[in-house]
Design a protein around this motif. Structure first.
Motif, PDB file in Angstrom:
ATOM      1  N   ARG A 104      36.881  38.456  47.383  1.00 59.78           N
ATOM      2  CA  ARG A 104      37.137  37.303  48.267  1.00 59.78           C
ATOM      3  C   ARG A 104      38.440  37.478  49.036  1.00 59.78           C
ATOM      4  NH1 ARG A 104      35.230  33.883  43.746  1.00 59.78           N
ATOM      5  NH2 ARG A 104      33.101  33.313  44.275  1.00 59.78           N
ATOM      6  N   LYS A 105      39.477  37.964  48.354  1.00 59.44           N
ATOM      7  CA  LYS A 105      40.772  38.165  48.998  1.00 59.44           C
ATOM      8  C   LYS A 105      40.656  39.193  50.129  1.00 59.44           C
ATOM      9  CE  LYS A 105      44.322  38.298  46.286  1.00 59.44           C
ATOM     10  NZ  LYS A 105      45.334  38.747  45.310  1.00 59.44           N
ATOM     11  N   VAL A 106      39.956  40.292  49.877  1.00 57.21           N
ATOM     12  CA  VAL A 106      39.758  41.324  50.904  1.00 57.21           C
ATOM     13  C   VAL A 106      38.969  40.747  52.071  1.00 57.21           C
ATOM     14  CG1 VAL A 106      38.558  43.513  51.392  1.00 57.21           C
ATOM     15  CG2 VAL A 106      39.971  43.284  49.335  1.00 57.21           C
ATOM     16  N   ARG A 107      37.897  40.020  51.773  1.00 59.83           N
ATOM     17  CA  ARG A 107      37.049  39.444  52.829  1.00 59.83           C
ATOM     18  C   ARG A 107      37.816  38.391  53.630  1.00 59.83           C
ATOM     19  NH1 ARG A 107      32.296  36.646  50.365  1.00 59.83           N
ATOM     20  NH2 ARG A 107      33.779  34.963  50.297  1.00 59.83           N
ATOM     21  N   ASP A 108      38.563  37.520  52.954  1.00 63.54           N
ATOM     22  CA  ASP A 108      39.286  36.445  53.637  1.00 63.54           C
ATOM     23  C   ASP A 108      40.397  36.980  54.545  1.00 63.54           C
ATOM     24  OD1 ASP A 108      37.639  34.687  52.349  1.00 63.54           O
ATOM     25  OD2 ASP A 108      39.141  34.017  50.879  1.00 63.54           O
ATOM     26  N   THR A 109      40.979  38.106  54.169  1.00 62.08           N
ATOM     27  CA  THR A 109      42.054  38.691  54.989  1.00 62.08           C
ATOM     28  C   THR A 109      41.518  39.735  55.960  1.00 62.08           C
ATOM     29  OG1 THR A 109      42.537  40.317  53.263  1.00 62.08           O
ATOM     30  CG2 THR A 109      43.817  38.271  53.242  1.00 62.08           C
ATOM     31  N   LYS A 110      40.188  39.844  56.022  1.00 56.51           N
ATOM     32  CA  LYS A 110      39.505  40.757  56.941  1.00 56.51           C
ATOM     33  C   LYS A 110      39.992  42.210  56.798  1.00 56.51           C
ATOM     34  CE  LYS A 110      38.558  37.149  60.375  1.00 56.51           C
ATOM     35  NZ  LYS A 110      37.628  36.458  59.604  1.00 56.51           N
ATOM     36  N   GLN A 111      40.206  42.591  55.549  1.00 56.02           N
ATOM     37  CA  GLN A 111      40.581  43.976  55.255  1.00 56.02           C
ATOM     38  C   GLN A 111      39.340  44.741  54.798  1.00 56.02           C
ATOM     39  OE1 GLN A 111      43.612  43.653  52.279  1.00 56.02           O
ATOM     40  NE2 GLN A 111      45.231  43.230  53.763  1.00 56.02           N
ATOM     41  N   PHE A 112      39.523  46.021  54.517  1.00 54.34           N
ATOM     42  CA  PHE A 112      38.439  46.833  53.992  1.00 54.34           C
ATOM     43  C   PHE A 112      38.644  47.015  52.490  1.00 54.34           C
ATOM     44  CE2 PHE A 112      38.523  48.097  58.449  1.00 54.34           C
ATOM     45  CZ  PHE A 112      37.169  47.992  58.762  1.00 54.34           C
TER      46      PHE A 112
ATOM     47  N   CYS B 247      41.287  37.902  23.767  1.00 49.53           N
ATOM     48  CA  CYS B 247      41.340  36.862  24.796  1.00 49.53           C
ATOM     49  C   CYS B 247      40.935  37.373  26.173  1.00 49.53           C
ATOM     50  CB  CYS B 247      42.720  36.213  24.852  1.00 49.53           C
ATOM     51  SG  CYS B 247      43.245  35.528  23.278  1.00 49.53           S
ATOM     52  N   ARG B 248      40.219  38.470  26.239  1.00 53.68           N
ATOM     53  CA  ARG B 248      39.697  38.987  27.505  1.00 53.68           C
ATOM     54  C   ARG B 248      38.234  39.332  27.302  1.00 53.68           C
ATOM     55  NH1 ARG B 248      43.585  42.494  31.211  1.00 53.68           N
ATOM     56  NH2 ARG B 248      44.791  40.719  31.904  1.00 53.68           N
ATOM     57  N   SER B 249      37.433  39.047  28.314  1.00 49.51           N
ATOM     58  CA  SER B 249      35.994  39.268  28.173  1.00 49.51           C
ATOM     59  C   SER B 249      35.415  39.895  29.438  1.00 49.51           C
ATOM     60  CB  SER B 249      35.291  37.928  27.925  1.00 49.51           C
ATOM     61  OG  SER B 249      35.388  37.112  29.086  1.00 49.51           O
ATOM     62  N   THR B 250      34.135  40.178  29.386  1.00 46.40           N
ATOM     63  CA  THR B 250      33.419  40.681  30.551  1.00 46.40           C
ATOM     64  C   THR B 250      33.501  39.665  31.686  1.00 46.40           C
ATOM     65  OG1 THR B 250      31.917  41.812  29.062  1.00 46.40           O
ATOM     66  CG2 THR B 250      31.187  41.578  31.333  1.00 46.40           C
ATOM     67  N   ILE B 251      33.429  38.397  31.348  1.00 44.17           N
ATOM     68  CA  ILE B 251      33.514  37.334  32.357  1.00 44.17           C
ATOM     69  C   ILE B 251      34.858  37.406  33.079  1.00 44.17           C
ATOM     70  CG2 ILE B 251      33.602  34.826  32.689  1.00 44.17           C
ATOM     71  CD1 ILE B 251      31.576  34.678  30.309  1.00 44.17           C
ATOM     72  N   ASP B 252      35.931  37.655  32.342  1.00 43.68           N
ATOM     73  CA  ASP B 252      37.252  37.794  32.965  1.00 43.68           C
ATOM     74  C   ASP B 252      37.280  38.972  33.934  1.00 43.68           C
ATOM     75  OD1 ASP B 252      38.378  35.633  31.520  1.00 43.68           O
ATOM     76  OD2 ASP B 252      38.725  36.957  29.802  1.00 43.68           O
ATOM     77  N   ALA B 253      36.668  40.087  33.535  1.00 36.48           N
ATOM     78  CA  ALA B 253      36.636  41.275  34.401  1.00 36.48           C
ATOM     79  C   ALA B 253      35.840  40.996  35.675  1.00 36.48           C
ATOM     80  CB  ALA B 253      36.041  42.453  33.651  1.00 36.48           C
ATOM     81  N   VAL B 254      34.686  40.341  35.534  1.00 40.59           N
ATOM     82  CA  VAL B 254      33.866  39.996  36.707  1.00 40.59           C
ATOM     83  C   VAL B 254      34.623  39.027  37.607  1.00 40.59           C
ATOM     84  CG1 VAL B 254      31.736  38.835  37.455  1.00 40.59           C
ATOM     85  CG2 VAL B 254      31.670  40.478  35.563  1.00 40.59           C
ATOM     86  N   ARG B 255      35.303  38.073  37.019  1.00 41.46           N
ATOM     87  CA  ARG B 255      36.099  37.108  37.798  1.00 41.46           C
ATOM     88  C   ARG B 255      37.194  37.827  38.582  1.00 41.46           C
ATOM     89  NH1 ARG B 255      37.516  33.389  33.877  1.00 41.46           N
ATOM     90  NH2 ARG B 255      35.545  32.352  34.233  1.00 41.46           N
ATOM     91  N   LYS B 256      37.851  38.803  37.980  1.00 37.34           N
ATOM     92  CA  LYS B 256      38.903  39.569  38.663  1.00 37.34           C
ATOM     93  C   LYS B 256      38.325  40.329  39.854  1.00 37.34           C
ATOM     94  CE  LYS B 256      42.881  41.740  39.116  1.00 37.34           C
ATOM     95  NZ  LYS B 256      43.975  41.099  39.786  1.00 37.34           N
ATOM     96  N   VAL B 257      37.160  40.947  39.675  1.00 40.59           N
ATOM     97  CA  VAL B 257      36.520  41.690  40.768  1.00 40.59           C
ATOM     98  C   VAL B 257      36.129  40.752  41.902  1.00 40.59           C
ATOM     99  CG1 VAL B 257      34.477  43.050  41.409  1.00 40.59           C
ATOM    100  CG2 VAL B 257      35.729  43.589  39.325  1.00 40.59           C
ATOM    101  N   THR B 258      35.490  39.629  41.579  1.00 40.59           N
ATOM    102  CA  THR B 258      35.051  38.706  42.633  1.00 40.59           C
ATOM    103  C   THR B 258      36.244  38.092  43.367  1.00 40.59           C
ATOM    104  OG1 THR B 258      34.795  36.928  41.007  1.00 40.59           O
ATOM    105  CG2 THR B 258      32.815  38.174  41.591  1.00 40.59           C
ATOM    106  N   THR B 259      37.332  37.818  42.654  1.00 42.54           N
ATOM    107  CA  THR B 259      38.535  37.288  43.293  1.00 42.54           C
ATOM    108  C   THR B 259      39.107  38.313  44.268  1.00 42.54           C
ATOM    109  OG1 THR B 259      39.062  35.946  41.356  1.00 42.54           O
ATOM    110  CG2 THR B 259      40.875  36.398  42.874  1.00 42.54           C
ATOM    111  N   THR B 260      39.129  39.564  43.860  1.00 40.81           N
ATOM    112  CA  THR B 260      39.629  40.629  44.733  1.00 40.81           C
ATOM    113  C   THR B 260      38.744  40.787  45.962  1.00 40.81           C
ATOM    114  OG1 THR B 260      40.567  41.772  42.818  1.00 40.81           O
ATOM    115  CG2 THR B 260      40.269  43.073  44.827  1.00 40.81           C
TER     116      THR B 260
END
Length: 165
Positions: free
Chosen positions: A139-147, A124-137
């Motif tokens: 976005r979170k870093v960018r939205d909170t203006k962190q590095f 129940c885990r795929s490459t798409i899930d891994a890419v989604r996790k990276v892109t979500t992270t």
């Protein structure tokens, strides 16, 4: 000691074998094994359970034939990269391997020994899930203006270029 393999486990492992794959040196194809196991189910079950009891994987199950298949659209038919080697292993050995892998995976899952960051070879885990996790992270870093830092490793050709000594 682990519980012995059940008839159901073995039958499922055998049924999952692809009938279209070439057999190993012994010539026993998946469909022959399926027919044989339906006719005399205890023979292979006893063999596989003896292997489990003795922590033994028979050497005959490891004997393979290597065939070189030309790659599609290969530009240099004489170069080594124009060929794809395939290993033909005995189907009974593939079934034993599947039984053992399923047991290992079951133990890892039930004992919660797998990382939540494990995506490959996980149900129940795929490459798409891994890419989604990276892109979500990201976005979170960018939205909170962190590095943030991303490290990517391309291992294409690593096996062929590895320094073996």
């Amino acid at each position: 000691m682990d519980a012995l393999f059940s008839q159901e486990e073995m039958q499922q492992a055998i049924e999952d074998m692809n009938d279209k794959k070439a057999p190993g040196e012994d010539g026993i194809s998946a469909n022959v094994l399926k027919h044989f196991s339906a006719t005399a189910p205890d023979v292979f079950l006893k063999l596989y359970n003896r292997c489990l009891e003795h922590s033994y994987f028979p050497k005959i199950f490891k004997q393979l034939i290597i065939k070189a298949i030309p790659k599609q659209g290969g530009s240099n038919a004489t170069g080594p990269k124009a060929w794809q080697p395939i290993s033909l292993l005995p189907v009974p050995g593939k079934v034993l391997e599947r039984l053992m892998i399923d047991r290992i995976k079951f133990n890892l899952r039930t004992r919660k020994l797998l990382s939540s960051k494990q995506y490959g070879f996980t149900p129940c885990r795929s490459t798409i899930d891994a890419v989604r996790k990276v892109t979500t992270t990201i976005r979170k870093v960018r939205d909170t203006k962190q590095f943030g830092v991303i490290i990517s490793l391309d291992i294409t050709g690593a096996f062929d270029n590895f320094w073996w000594p």
